[in-house]
Design an enzyme around this catalytic site. Structure first.
Site, PDB file in Angstrom:
ATOM      1  N   GLY A  46      55.390 -13.229  16.967  1.00  0.00           N
ATOM      2  CA  GLY A  46      56.822 -13.685  17.101  1.00  0.00           C
ATOM      3  C   GLY A  46      57.387 -14.599  16.280  1.00  0.00           C
ATOM      4  O   GLY A  46      56.464 -15.487  15.644  1.00  0.00           O
ATOM      5  N   GLN A  51      62.868 -20.781  12.723  1.00  0.00           N
ATOM      6  CA  GLN A  51      61.867 -20.753  12.075  1.00  0.00           C
ATOM      7  C   GLN A  51      61.861 -20.388  10.479  1.00  0.00           C
ATOM      8  O   GLN A  51      60.875 -21.135   9.785  1.00  0.00           O
ATOM      9  CB  GLN A  51      60.596 -19.912  12.709  1.00  0.00           C
ATOM     10  CG  GLN A  51      60.288 -20.536  14.094  1.00  0.00           C
ATOM     11  CD  GLN A  51      58.850 -19.755  14.703  1.00  0.00           C
ATOM     12  OE1 GLN A  51      59.263 -18.634  15.219  1.00  0.00           O
ATOM     13  NE2 GLN A  51      57.843 -20.500  14.382  1.00  0.00           N
ATOM     14  N   CYS A  89      51.766 -21.650  17.565  1.00  0.00           N
ATOM     15  CA  CYS A  89      53.119 -21.107  16.981  1.00  0.00           C
ATOM     16  C   CYS A  89      53.082 -21.421  15.393  1.00  0.00           C
ATOM     17  O   CYS A  89      52.254 -22.240  14.685  1.00  0.00           O
ATOM     18  CB  CYS A  89      54.064 -22.387  17.338  1.00  0.00           C
ATOM     19  SG  CYS A  89      55.952 -22.160  16.610  1.00  0.00           S
ATOM     20  N   LEU A  90      53.712 -20.288  14.692  1.00  0.00           N
ATOM     21  CA  LEU A  90      53.690 -20.505  13.207  1.00  0.00           C
ATOM     22  C   LEU A  90      54.212 -21.638  12.343  1.00  0.00           C
ATOM     23  O   LEU A  90      53.991 -22.150  11.402  1.00  0.00           O
ATOM     24  CB  LEU A  90      54.273 -19.228  12.682  1.00  0.00           C
ATOM     25  CG  LEU A  90      53.682 -17.975  12.887  1.00  0.00           C
ATOM     26  CD1 LEU A  90      54.420 -16.750  12.381  1.00  0.00           C
ATOM     27  CD2 LEU A  90      52.328 -17.765  12.255  1.00  0.00           C
ATOM     28  N   HIS A 131      58.437 -18.357  24.843  1.00  0.00           N
ATOM     29  CA  HIS A 131      58.049 -18.959  23.612  1.00  0.00           C
ATOM     30  C   HIS A 131      59.316 -19.061  22.396  1.00  0.00           C
ATOM     31  O   HIS A 131      59.841 -20.094  22.123  1.00  0.00           O
ATOM     32  CB  HIS A 131      56.720 -18.865  22.956  1.00  0.00           C
ATOM     33  CG  HIS A 131      56.209 -19.541  21.670  1.00  0.00           C
ATOM     34  ND1 HIS A 131      55.276 -20.477  21.700  1.00  0.00           N
ATOM     35  CD2 HIS A 131      56.834 -19.687  20.551  1.00  0.00           C
ATOM     36  CE1 HIS A 131      55.392 -20.768  20.608  1.00  0.00           C
ATOM     37  NE2 HIS A 131      56.228 -20.189  19.636  1.00  0.00           N
ATOM     38  N   GLU A 132      59.640 -17.756  22.123  1.00  0.00           N
ATOM     39  CA  GLU A 132      60.568 -17.375  21.450  1.00  0.00           C
ATOM     40  C   GLU A 132      62.108 -18.020  21.500  1.00  0.00           C
ATOM     41  O   GLU A 132      62.775 -18.303  20.805  1.00  0.00           O
ATOM     42  CB  GLU A 132      60.475 -15.958  20.923  1.00  0.00           C
ATOM     43  CG  GLU A 132      59.189 -15.561  19.974  1.00  0.00           C
ATOM     44  CD  GLU A 132      58.701 -16.309  19.075  1.00  0.00           C
ATOM     45  OE1 GLU A 132      59.317 -17.113  18.198  1.00  0.00           O
ATOM     46  OE2 GLU A 132      57.422 -16.190  18.763  1.00  0.00           O
ATOM     47  N   HIS A 135      62.620 -21.500  21.051  1.00  0.00           N
ATOM     48  CA  HIS A 135      62.840 -21.983  19.646  1.00  0.00           C
ATOM     49  C   HIS A 135      64.398 -21.968  19.685  1.00  0.00           C
ATOM     50  O   HIS A 135      65.048 -22.693  18.657  1.00  0.00           O
ATOM     51  CB  HIS A 135      62.490 -20.948  18.637  1.00  0.00           C
ATOM     52  CG  HIS A 135      60.991 -21.210  18.360  1.00  0.00           C
ATOM     53  ND1 HIS A 135      60.649 -22.486  17.650  1.00  0.00           N
ATOM     54  CD2 HIS A 135      59.605 -20.630  18.322  1.00  0.00           C
ATOM     55  CE1 HIS A 135      59.205 -22.413  17.345  1.00  0.00           C
ATOM     56  NE2 HIS A 135      58.938 -21.274  17.732  1.00  0.00           N
TER      57      HIS A 135
HETATM   58 NI    NI Z   1      56.689 -20.713  17.607  1.00  0.00          NI
END
Ligand code: NI
Length: 158
Positions: A46, A51, A89-90, A131-132, A135
């Protein structure tokens, strides 16, 4: 399409509340394509627009590698149950931590044609949706982590 630079924890853009998308434009279509490409290139499941430095309420999710979901202005309308597991998380590279999330969520979002649809998910998909969406309000999973962050052995990052 292009790979975009993934912003990392500590950058202010990850702490901001994102704005709703009011109309589809060529620029936003390009952003979405780039987000998908950037997510796949990074082996993520995701990615949210902040991000890649864009404060718009857009996320892309693909928990299987062959089923991309694009969510514009998403909101969770139903959730139930509980799951506790490792999350990454990226934007927090190399780390993982234990987070409790609902085991089921239903989200309502707009697709690329600005048409409303529902997305239901359990387990990993439910976790990724939560999670997304966090953000988009400037929140990272590290705020919810139970216990210390650990070094990732190397699983999929969200
Ligand atoms: Ni993330």
């Amino acid at each position: 399409m292009a790979i975009r630079n993934i912003r990392e924890i500590g950058e202010e853009v990850l702490t901001k509340k994102c704005r709703e998308v009011t109309e589809m434009t060529p620029r936003i279509r390009e952003l979405i394509e780039d987000m998908l490409e950037t997510m796949y290139e990074a082996n993520g499941v995701g990615l949210a627009a902040p991000q890649v430095g864009v404060l718009k309420r857009i996320v892309v999710i693909d928990t299987t590698g062959e089923d991309p979901h694009i969510l514009i202005n998403p909101r969770i309308v139903e959730s139930s149950g509980e799951q506790t597991g490792q999350e990454g998380c990226l934007s927090v590279p190399g780390k993982t931590g234990q987070v409790t999330r609902p085991n089921y969520v239903k989200a309502v979002a707009l697709d690329v044609n600005m048409k409303e649809y529902e997305l239901e998910g359990t387990e990993l998909l439910a976790r990724a949706i939560c999670h997304e969406l966090d953000h988009l309000d400037g929140h990272l999973y590290v705020e919810k982590v139970e216990g210390p962050l650990q070094d990732a052995a190397r699983e999929e990052e969200e």
